[in-house]
Design a protein around this motif. Structure first.
Motif, PDB file in Angstrom:
ATOM      1  N   ILE A 239       0.488   5.874 -12.601  1.00  0.00           N
ATOM      2  CA  ILE A 239       0.301   4.436 -12.334  1.00  0.00           C
ATOM      3  C   ILE A 239      -1.166   3.895 -12.481  1.00  0.00           C
ATOM      4  O   ILE A 239      -1.379   2.918 -12.133  1.00  0.00           O
ATOM      5  CB  ILE A 239       0.752   4.102 -10.960  1.00  0.00           C
ATOM      6  CG1 ILE A 239      -0.106   4.704  -9.812  1.00  0.00           C
ATOM      7  CG2 ILE A 239       2.225   4.386 -10.947  1.00  0.00           C
ATOM      8  CD1 ILE A 239       0.283   4.255  -8.402  1.00  0.00           C
ATOM      9  N   GLY A 240      -2.159   4.854 -12.683  1.00  0.00           N
ATOM     10  CA  GLY A 240      -3.543   4.285 -13.004  1.00  0.00           C
ATOM     11  C   GLY A 240      -4.278   4.176 -11.809  1.00  0.00           C
ATOM     12  O   GLY A 240      -5.203   3.230 -11.611  1.00  0.00           O
ATOM     13  N   TYR A 241      -3.914   4.954 -10.844  1.00  0.00           N
ATOM     14  CA  TYR A 241      -4.655   4.761  -9.377  1.00  0.00           C
ATOM     15  C   TYR A 241      -6.010   5.411  -9.333  1.00  0.00           C
ATOM     16  O   TYR A 241      -6.156   6.493  -9.856  1.00  0.00           O
ATOM     17  CB  TYR A 241      -3.779   5.209  -8.121  1.00  0.00           C
ATOM     18  CG  TYR A 241      -4.447   5.372  -6.945  1.00  0.00           C
ATOM     19  CD1 TYR A 241      -4.562   4.172  -6.201  1.00  0.00           C
ATOM     20  CD2 TYR A 241      -5.083   6.487  -6.547  1.00  0.00           C
ATOM     21  CE1 TYR A 241      -5.321   4.141  -4.797  1.00  0.00           C
ATOM     22  CE2 TYR A 241      -5.858   6.499  -5.431  1.00  0.00           C
ATOM     23  CZ  TYR A 241      -5.941   5.439  -4.410  1.00  0.00           C
ATOM     24  OH  TYR A 241      -6.666   5.292  -3.325  1.00  0.00           O
ATOM     25  N   VAL A 242      -7.123   4.675  -8.984  1.00  0.00           N
ATOM     26  CA  VAL A 242      -8.358   4.997  -8.733  1.00  0.00           C
ATOM     27  C   VAL A 242      -8.894   5.147  -7.566  1.00  0.00           C
ATOM     28  O   VAL A 242      -8.975   3.825  -6.826  1.00  0.00           O
ATOM     29  CB  VAL A 242      -9.494   4.414  -9.554  1.00  0.00           C
ATOM     30  CG1 VAL A 242     -10.533   4.859  -9.372  1.00  0.00           C
ATOM     31  CG2 VAL A 242      -9.028   4.605 -11.090  1.00  0.00           C
TER      32      VAL A 242
ATOM     33  N   ARG B 169       2.855  16.480  -7.374  1.00  0.00           N
ATOM     34  CA  ARG B 169       3.454  15.155  -7.492  1.00  0.00           C
ATOM     35  C   ARG B 169       2.577  14.087  -7.086  1.00  0.00           C
ATOM     36  O   ARG B 169       2.477  12.957  -7.839  1.00  0.00           O
ATOM     37  CB  ARG B 169       4.483  15.333  -6.434  1.00  0.00           C
ATOM     38  CG  ARG B 169       5.566  16.156  -6.857  1.00  0.00           C
ATOM     39  CD  ARG B 169       6.832  15.965  -6.153  1.00  0.00           C
ATOM     40  NE  ARG B 169       6.853  16.616  -4.651  1.00  0.00           N
ATOM     41  CZ  ARG B 169       6.778  16.329  -3.683  1.00  0.00           C
ATOM     42  NH1 ARG B 169       7.144  14.958  -3.650  1.00  0.00           N
ATOM     43  NH2 ARG B 169       6.587  17.004  -2.512  1.00  0.00           N
ATOM     44  N   VAL B 170       1.369  14.123  -6.343  1.00  0.00           N
ATOM     45  CA  VAL B 170       0.726  13.101  -6.111  1.00  0.00           C
ATOM     46  C   VAL B 170      -0.248  13.102  -6.991  1.00  0.00           C
ATOM     47  O   VAL B 170      -0.371  11.692  -7.639  1.00  0.00           O
ATOM     48  CB  VAL B 170      -0.350  13.313  -4.593  1.00  0.00           C
ATOM     49  CG1 VAL B 170      -1.406  12.387  -4.480  1.00  0.00           C
ATOM     50  CG2 VAL B 170       0.718  13.387  -3.402  1.00  0.00           C
TER      51      VAL B 170
ATOM     52  N   LYS C 111       1.281   8.510   3.113  1.00  0.00           N
ATOM     53  CA  LYS C 111       0.038   7.773   2.649  1.00  0.00           C
ATOM     54  C   LYS C 111      -1.019   8.912   2.986  1.00  0.00           C
ATOM     55  O   LYS C 111      -1.937   9.246   2.355  1.00  0.00           O
ATOM     56  CB  LYS C 111      -0.244   6.692   3.413  1.00  0.00           C
ATOM     57  CG  LYS C 111       0.129   5.461   2.717  1.00  0.00           C
ATOM     58  CD  LYS C 111      -0.086   4.000   3.130  1.00  0.00           C
ATOM     59  CE  LYS C 111      -1.515   3.761   3.182  1.00  0.00           C
ATOM     60  NZ  LYS C 111      -1.875   2.493   3.609  1.00  0.00           N
ATOM     61  N   ALA C 112      -0.878   9.409   4.186  1.00  0.00           N
ATOM     62  CA  ALA C 112      -1.960  10.540   4.723  1.00  0.00           C
ATOM     63  C   ALA C 112      -1.870  11.663   3.857  1.00  0.00           C
ATOM     64  O   ALA C 112      -2.853  12.235   3.439  1.00  0.00           O
ATOM     65  CB  ALA C 112      -1.570  10.781   6.225  1.00  0.00           C
ATOM     66  N   THR C 113      -0.624  12.198   3.404  1.00  0.00           N
ATOM     67  CA  THR C 113      -0.460  13.425   2.351  1.00  0.00           C
ATOM     68  C   THR C 113      -1.118  12.950   1.251  1.00  0.00           C
ATOM     69  O   THR C 113      -1.733  14.042   0.550  1.00  0.00           O
ATOM     70  CB  THR C 113       0.873  13.809   2.394  1.00  0.00           C
ATOM     71  OG1 THR C 113       1.412  14.254   3.544  1.00  0.00           O
ATOM     72  CG2 THR C 113       0.993  15.012   1.393  1.00  0.00           C
ATOM     73  N   ALA C 114      -0.781  11.863   0.498  1.00  0.00           N
ATOM     74  CA  ALA C 114      -1.542  11.383  -0.643  1.00  0.00           C
ATOM     75  C   ALA C 114      -2.917  11.420  -0.570  1.00  0.00           C
ATOM     76  O   ALA C 114      -3.526  11.790  -1.449  1.00  0.00           O
ATOM     77  CB  ALA C 114      -0.935   9.892  -0.955  1.00  0.00           C
TER      78      ALA C 114
ATOM     79  N   LEU D 108      -2.792   3.006  -2.622  1.00  0.00           N
ATOM     80  CA  LEU D 108      -2.529   4.388  -2.194  1.00  0.00           C
ATOM     81  C   LEU D 108      -1.171   4.528  -1.955  1.00  0.00           C
ATOM     82  O   LEU D 108      -0.418   5.598  -2.041  1.00  0.00           O
ATOM     83  CB  LEU D 108      -3.405   4.878  -1.170  1.00  0.00           C
ATOM     84  CG  LEU D 108      -3.190   6.063  -0.501  1.00  0.00           C
ATOM     85  CD1 LEU D 108      -3.484   7.224  -1.780  1.00  0.00           C
ATOM     86  CD2 LEU D 108      -4.206   6.461   0.836  1.00  0.00           C
ATOM     87  N   ALA D 109      -0.660   3.312  -1.231  1.00  0.00           N
ATOM     88  CA  ALA D 109       0.902   3.435  -0.736  1.00  0.00           C
ATOM     89  C   ALA D 109       1.698   3.599  -2.017  1.00  0.00           C
ATOM     90  O   ALA D 109       2.918   4.236  -1.917  1.00  0.00           O
ATOM     91  CB  ALA D 109       1.152   2.015  -0.117  1.00  0.00           C
TER      92      ALA D 109
END
Length: 346
Positions: free
Chosen positions: A43-46, A35-36, A15-18, A4-5
Protein backbone atom coordinates in the motif's frame (compact mmCIF):
# COMPACT_ATOMS: atom_id res chain seq x y z
CA UNK A 1 -1.61 9.11 2.63
CA UNK A 2 -1.82 5.51 3.84
CA UNK A 3 -1.75 5.21 7.62
CA UNK A 4 -0.40 2.65 10.05
CA UNK A 5 -3.99 1.54 10.69
CA UNK A 6 -4.29 0.57 7.02
CA UNK A 7 -1.13 -1.53 7.26
CA UNK A 8 -2.39 -3.24 10.43
CA UNK A 9 -5.78 -3.94 8.85
CA UNK A 10 -4.21 -5.40 5.67
CA UNK A 11 -1.83 -7.60 7.69
CA UNK A 12 -4.50 -8.71 10.14
CA UNK A 13 -2.66 -7.43 13.22
CA UNK A 14 -3.05 -4.64 15.77
CA UNK A 15 -1.57 -1.18 15.24
CA UNK A 16 0.86 -1.83 18.09
CA UNK A 17 2.10 -5.01 16.42
CA UNK A 18 2.44 -3.25 13.07
CA UNK A 19 4.43 -0.46 14.75
CA UNK A 20 6.79 -2.93 16.43
CA UNK A 21 7.26 -4.86 13.19
CA UNK A 22 8.15 -1.78 11.16
CA UNK A 23 10.37 -0.16 13.81
CA UNK A 24 12.22 -3.40 14.65
CA UNK A 25 11.75 -2.68 18.34
CA UNK A 26 9.94 -5.18 20.50
CA UNK A 27 9.00 -8.80 19.91
CA UNK A 28 6.94 -9.73 16.84
CA UNK A 29 6.65 -13.25 15.42
CA UNK A 30 8.40 -13.84 12.11
CA UNK A 31 5.09 -14.57 10.37
CA UNK A 32 3.45 -11.39 11.64
CA UNK A 33 6.50 -9.29 10.77
CA UNK A 34 6.55 -10.66 7.21
CA UNK A 35 2.84 -9.93 6.77
CA UNK A 36 3.25 -6.37 8.07
CA UNK A 37 6.24 -5.63 5.84
CA UNK A 38 4.42 -7.05 2.81
CA UNK A 39 1.29 -5.02 3.57
CA UNK A 40 3.30 -1.80 4.04
CA UNK A 41 5.05 -2.37 0.73
CA UNK A 42 1.80 -3.17 -1.08
CA UNK A 43 0.00 0.00 0.00
CA UNK A 44 3.06 2.27 -0.11
CA UNK A 45 3.18 3.08 3.58
CA UNK A 46 6.17 5.17 4.75
CA UNK A 47 6.70 5.47 8.49
CA UNK A 48 6.81 8.99 9.91
CA UNK A 49 10.04 9.67 11.83
CA UNK A 50 8.25 12.26 13.95
CA UNK A 51 5.48 9.84 14.87
CA UNK A 52 8.03 7.14 15.70
CA UNK A 53 9.87 9.61 17.90
CA UNK A 54 6.70 10.37 19.85
CA UNK A 55 6.07 6.67 20.44
CA UNK A 56 9.62 5.53 21.25
CA UNK A 57 11.14 8.71 22.64
CA UNK A 58 13.97 8.36 20.14
CA UNK A 59 14.78 10.73 17.28
CA UNK A 60 17.00 8.35 15.27
CA UNK A 61 19.27 11.32 14.76
CA UNK A 62 22.85 11.80 15.98
CA UNK A 63 24.54 15.19 16.28
CA UNK A 64 28.08 15.32 14.87
CA UNK A 65 30.52 18.10 15.81
CA UNK A 66 33.58 18.45 13.58
CA UNK A 67 36.19 21.26 13.28
CA UNK A 68 37.07 20.66 9.61
CA UNK A 69 35.15 19.13 6.72
CA UNK A 70 37.76 19.75 4.03
CA UNK A 71 40.71 17.84 5.52
CA UNK A 72 41.40 14.21 4.71
CA UNK A 73 41.30 12.66 8.18
CA UNK A 74 38.06 14.38 9.16
CA UNK A 75 36.36 13.58 5.86
CA UNK A 76 37.33 9.92 6.16
CA UNK A 77 36.09 9.66 9.75
CA UNK A 78 32.82 11.36 8.82
CA UNK A 79 32.24 9.02 5.88
CA UNK A 80 32.81 5.95 8.04
CA UNK A 81 30.48 7.24 10.75
CA UNK A 82 27.77 8.32 8.31
CA UNK A 83 27.65 4.96 6.54
CA UNK A 84 27.49 3.11 9.84
CA UNK A 85 24.67 5.36 11.08
CA UNK A 86 22.68 4.88 7.88
CA UNK A 87 23.08 1.10 8.19
CA UNK A 88 21.55 1.39 11.68
CA UNK A 89 18.64 3.52 10.45
CA UNK A 90 19.98 6.78 11.90
CA UNK A 91 20.36 10.21 10.35
CA UNK A 92 22.96 12.79 11.38
CA UNK A 93 23.05 16.54 11.83
CA UNK A 94 26.47 18.05 11.18
CA UNK A 95 27.91 21.07 13.00
CA UNK A 96 31.16 22.64 11.81
CA UNK A 97 33.03 23.88 14.90
CA UNK A 98 35.02 26.93 13.78
CA UNK A 99 37.50 29.05 15.73
CA UNK A 100 34.91 31.82 16.12
CA UNK A 101 33.91 31.96 19.84
CA UNK A 102 30.37 33.09 18.95
CA UNK A 103 29.92 30.14 16.59
CA UNK A 104 31.17 27.77 19.29
CA UNK A 105 28.74 29.22 21.83
CA UNK A 106 25.81 28.82 19.45
CA UNK A 107 26.68 25.19 18.79
CA UNK A 108 27.41 24.26 22.40
CA UNK A 109 24.77 26.28 24.23
CA UNK A 110 21.93 26.38 21.72
CA UNK A 111 21.95 23.73 19.03
CA UNK A 112 23.37 20.80 20.98
CA UNK A 113 21.53 21.73 24.17
CA UNK A 114 18.11 22.37 22.61
CA UNK A 115 17.90 20.21 19.51
CA UNK A 116 16.74 16.63 19.83
CA UNK A 117 19.41 13.96 19.40
CA UNK A 118 19.76 10.43 20.68
CA UNK A 119 23.54 10.82 20.94
CA UNK A 120 26.44 13.05 19.92
CA UNK A 121 29.75 12.30 18.15
CA UNK A 122 32.59 14.80 18.50
CA UNK A 123 35.39 14.43 15.94
CA UNK A 124 38.81 15.94 16.60
CA UNK A 125 37.63 18.27 19.38
CA UNK A 126 40.65 18.79 21.61
CA UNK A 127 40.46 18.03 25.37
CA UNK A 128 40.79 21.66 26.48
CA UNK A 129 37.41 22.45 24.87
CA UNK A 130 35.77 20.79 27.88
CA UNK A 131 36.85 23.81 29.93
CA UNK A 132 34.14 25.85 28.20
CA UNK A 133 31.73 23.06 27.31
CA UNK A 134 31.18 19.69 28.90
CA UNK A 135 29.38 17.21 26.64
CA UNK A 136 28.26 15.41 29.78
CA UNK A 137 25.78 18.24 30.35
CA UNK A 138 23.71 16.89 27.45
CA UNK A 139 22.69 13.84 29.47
CA UNK A 140 23.05 11.63 26.38
CA UNK A 141 25.66 9.18 25.14
CA UNK A 142 28.62 11.10 23.70
CA UNK A 143 31.70 9.64 22.02
CA UNK A 144 34.82 11.28 20.64
CA UNK A 145 36.94 10.25 17.66
CA UNK A 146 40.61 11.20 17.57
CA UNK A 147 40.96 14.11 19.97
CA UNK A 148 38.08 14.30 22.46
CA UNK A 149 36.96 16.47 25.37
CA UNK A 150 37.78 15.21 28.84
CA UNK A 151 35.47 12.78 30.57
CA UNK A 152 33.95 10.92 27.61
CA UNK A 153 34.64 7.70 25.77
CA UNK A 154 36.69 7.95 22.61
CA UNK A 155 38.06 5.97 19.71
CA UNK A 156 41.58 6.96 18.65
CA UNK A 157 45.09 5.84 17.93
CA UNK A 158 47.89 6.08 20.49
CA UNK A 159 49.44 9.32 19.24
CA UNK A 160 52.35 9.14 21.69
CA UNK A 161 53.26 5.65 20.48
CA UNK A 162 52.84 6.73 16.84
CA UNK A 163 55.27 9.62 17.36
CA UNK A 164 57.78 7.26 18.97
CA UNK A 165 57.41 4.78 16.10
CA UNK A 166 58.17 7.48 13.53
CA UNK A 167 61.23 8.63 15.47
CA UNK A 168 62.44 5.06 15.93
CA UNK A 169 62.24 4.44 12.18
CA UNK A 170 64.42 7.48 11.44
CA UNK A 171 66.85 6.69 14.27
CA UNK A 172 67.31 3.13 13.01
CA UNK A 173 68.20 4.54 9.59
CA UNK A 174 70.96 6.57 11.30
CA UNK A 175 69.38 10.03 11.48
CA UNK A 176 70.03 12.25 14.48
CA UNK A 177 69.25 15.69 12.98
CA UNK A 178 65.47 15.25 12.98
CA UNK A 179 62.67 17.82 13.29
CA UNK A 180 58.97 17.40 14.04
CA UNK A 181 56.90 19.63 11.74
CA UNK A 182 53.34 20.25 12.88
CA UNK A 183 51.07 22.25 15.18
CA UNK A 184 51.76 25.75 16.41
CA UNK A 185 52.21 25.13 20.13
CA UNK A 186 50.79 28.56 20.98
CA UNK A 187 48.38 27.16 23.57
CA UNK A 188 51.19 26.06 25.91
CA UNK A 189 50.21 23.22 28.22
CA UNK A 190 46.87 22.83 26.44
CA UNK A 191 48.66 22.19 23.16
CA UNK A 192 50.81 19.50 24.78
CA UNK A 193 47.62 17.50 25.36
CA UNK A 194 46.46 17.87 21.76
CA UNK A 195 46.90 15.25 19.04
CA UNK A 196 50.04 16.89 17.66
CA UNK A 197 51.35 17.69 21.11
CA UNK A 198 51.12 14.00 21.99
CA UNK A 199 52.84 13.02 18.74
CA UNK A 200 55.66 15.45 19.55
CA UNK A 201 55.88 13.99 23.06
CA UNK A 202 56.32 10.44 21.74
CA UNK A 203 58.83 11.67 19.18
CA UNK A 204 61.03 13.51 21.68
CA UNK A 205 60.81 10.68 24.22
CA UNK A 206 62.17 8.27 21.61
CA UNK A 207 65.04 10.65 20.84
CA UNK A 208 65.98 10.90 24.52
CA UNK A 209 65.80 7.12 24.93
CA UNK A 210 68.29 6.82 22.07
CA UNK A 211 70.63 9.38 23.65
CA UNK A 212 69.86 12.06 21.05
CA UNK A 213 69.28 15.63 22.29
CA UNK A 214 65.55 16.35 22.03
CA UNK A 215 65.39 20.10 22.72
CA UNK A 216 64.22 22.51 20.00
CA UNK A 217 62.96 19.74 17.72
CA UNK A 218 59.56 21.30 17.02
CA UNK A 219 58.97 23.49 13.98
CA UNK A 220 55.41 24.91 13.82
CA UNK A 221 53.25 24.32 10.78
CA UNK A 222 49.59 24.63 9.87
CA UNK A 223 48.19 21.11 9.44
CA UNK A 224 47.57 21.20 5.70
CA UNK A 225 49.49 20.62 2.50
CA UNK A 226 50.11 24.36 1.90
CA UNK A 227 50.97 24.74 5.59
CA UNK A 228 53.55 21.97 5.34
CA UNK A 229 55.07 23.45 2.21
CA UNK A 230 55.32 26.98 3.65
CA UNK A 231 56.86 25.78 6.92
CA UNK A 232 59.32 23.51 5.10
CA UNK A 233 60.43 26.33 2.79
CA UNK A 234 61.35 28.37 5.87
CA UNK A 235 62.99 25.44 7.67
CA UNK A 236 64.98 24.11 4.71
CA UNK A 237 65.88 27.48 3.22
CA UNK A 238 69.02 27.85 5.36
CA UNK A 239 71.42 24.94 4.69
CA UNK A 240 73.33 25.66 7.92
CA UNK A 241 70.43 24.43 10.05
CA UNK A 242 68.87 21.95 7.66
CA UNK A 243 67.89 18.61 9.26
CA UNK A 244 68.49 15.30 7.52
CA UNK A 245 65.00 14.05 8.34
CA UNK A 246 61.53 15.44 9.08
CA UNK A 247 58.66 13.77 10.90
CA UNK A 248 55.51 15.56 9.71
CA UNK A 249 52.44 15.72 11.95
CA UNK A 250 50.20 14.50 9.12
CA UNK A 251 50.59 13.10 5.61
CA UNK A 252 49.27 16.35 4.14
CA UNK A 253 52.07 18.24 5.90
CA UNK A 254 54.59 15.61 4.75
CA UNK A 255 53.50 15.94 1.11
CA UNK A 256 53.91 19.71 1.45
CA UNK A 257 57.47 19.10 2.73
CA UNK A 258 58.29 16.93 -0.29
CA UNK A 259 56.99 19.62 -2.67
CA UNK A 260 59.03 22.29 -0.86
CA UNK A 261 62.16 20.13 -1.08
CA UNK A 262 61.68 19.77 -4.82
CA UNK A 263 61.37 23.53 -5.21
CA UNK A 264 64.63 24.00 -3.27
CA UNK A 265 66.47 21.30 -5.22
CA UNK A 266 66.80 19.04 -2.17
CA UNK A 267 66.73 15.36 -3.03
CA UNK A 268 64.29 13.11 -1.14
CA UNK A 269 65.46 10.83 0.42
CA UNK A 270 69.13 11.31 -0.53
CA UNK A 271 69.43 14.64 1.28
CA UNK A 272 66.20 14.66 3.29
CA UNK A 273 64.06 11.82 4.62
CA UNK A 274 60.37 12.51 5.22
CA UNK A 275 57.87 10.45 7.20
CA UNK A 276 54.21 11.32 7.84
CA UNK A 277 51.29 9.92 9.75
CA UNK A 278 47.78 9.05 8.47
CA UNK A 279 47.80 6.71 5.46
CA UNK A 280 46.49 9.40 3.10
CA UNK A 281 45.25 8.30 -0.31
CA UNK A 282 48.01 10.37 -1.93
CA UNK A 283 50.84 8.85 0.13
CA UNK A 284 51.70 6.13 -2.44
CA UNK A 285 51.78 8.73 -5.24
CA UNK A 286 54.56 10.60 -3.43
CA UNK A 287 56.36 7.47 -2.21
CA UNK A 288 55.67 8.68 1.33
CA UNK A 289 56.70 6.57 4.30
CA UNK A 290 53.93 6.91 6.87
CA UNK A 291 52.40 5.66 10.10
CA UNK A 292 49.15 4.37 8.66
CA UNK A 293 45.86 4.65 10.51
CA UNK A 294 42.30 3.92 9.33
CA UNK A 295 39.95 6.85 10.04
CA UNK A 296 36.88 5.23 8.44
CA UNK A 297 37.23 2.28 10.80
CA UNK A 298 37.40 4.73 13.71
CA UNK A 299 34.13 6.33 12.58
CA UNK A 300 32.41 2.96 12.22
CA UNK A 301 33.67 1.74 15.58
CA UNK A 302 32.43 4.88 17.35
CA UNK A 303 28.96 4.28 15.93
CA UNK A 304 29.05 0.64 17.06
CA UNK A 305 29.80 1.78 20.61
CA UNK A 306 26.99 4.37 20.52
CA UNK A 307 24.47 1.87 19.20
CA UNK A 308 25.43 -0.49 22.02
CA UNK A 309 24.82 2.24 24.58
CA UNK A 310 21.51 3.29 23.02
CA UNK A 311 20.35 -0.32 22.88
CA UNK A 312 21.28 -0.98 26.49
CA UNK A 313 19.52 1.97 28.05
CA UNK A 314 18.27 5.44 27.30
CA UNK A 315 20.26 6.70 30.27
CA UNK A 316 23.59 4.95 29.91
CA UNK A 317 26.32 6.96 31.65
CA UNK A 318 29.30 8.11 29.61
CA UNK A 319 32.29 6.12 30.75
CA UNK A 320 35.62 7.87 30.07
CA UNK A 321 38.39 5.95 28.39
CA UNK A 322 39.86 5.47 24.95
CA UNK A 323 39.58 2.46 22.68
CA UNK A 324 42.90 2.35 20.85
CA UNK A 325 42.86 1.49 17.15
CA UNK A 326 45.89 -0.05 15.42
CA UNK A 327 48.52 1.69 13.28
CA UNK A 328 51.39 0.31 11.21
CA UNK A 329 54.58 1.62 9.67
CA UNK A 330 54.43 1.64 5.87
CA UNK A 331 57.89 2.17 4.43
CA UNK A 332 58.24 3.74 0.98
CA UNK A 333 60.90 5.69 -0.92
CA UNK A 334 60.79 8.96 1.06
CA UNK A 335 63.07 7.66 3.84
CA UNK A 336 66.60 6.24 3.71
CA UNK A 337 69.89 6.39 5.58
CA UNK A 338 71.43 9.90 5.76
CA UNK A 339 73.31 10.89 2.63
CA UNK A 340 72.22 7.79 0.70
CA UNK A 341 72.48 8.36 -3.04
CA UNK A 342 70.79 6.45 -5.81
CA UNK A 343 72.56 3.17 -6.42
CA UNK A 344 74.34 3.07 -3.05
CA UNK A 345 73.91 0.05 -0.80
CA UNK A 346 73.12 0.43 2.90
Amino acid sequence: MNALADVARAAGVSKATASRALSGRGYVSTDARDRVVAAASAIGYVASPNAASLVTGQTFNVGVVIPFINKWFFGEVLEGAERALLDCGYDLTLYNLTDDPDDRDRIFDFFLARKRFDAVIVIGVEPHVSRVWSPLRLGKPVIGIGAAPDGIRSVSIDDVAAGALAADHLLRLGHTEIVFLGGDGDEGDEWLGSVHGRRLSGFTSALRAAGVPAADRHWPAEISLPGGMDAALRLLGDPRYRPTAIFAGSDEVAIGVIIAARQLGILVPAELSVIGIDGHDYAPMFGLTTIEQHPRDQGRRAVEILMGELGASAAVPNEPGAEIMPVRLVTRSSTSAPGLRSGEIV
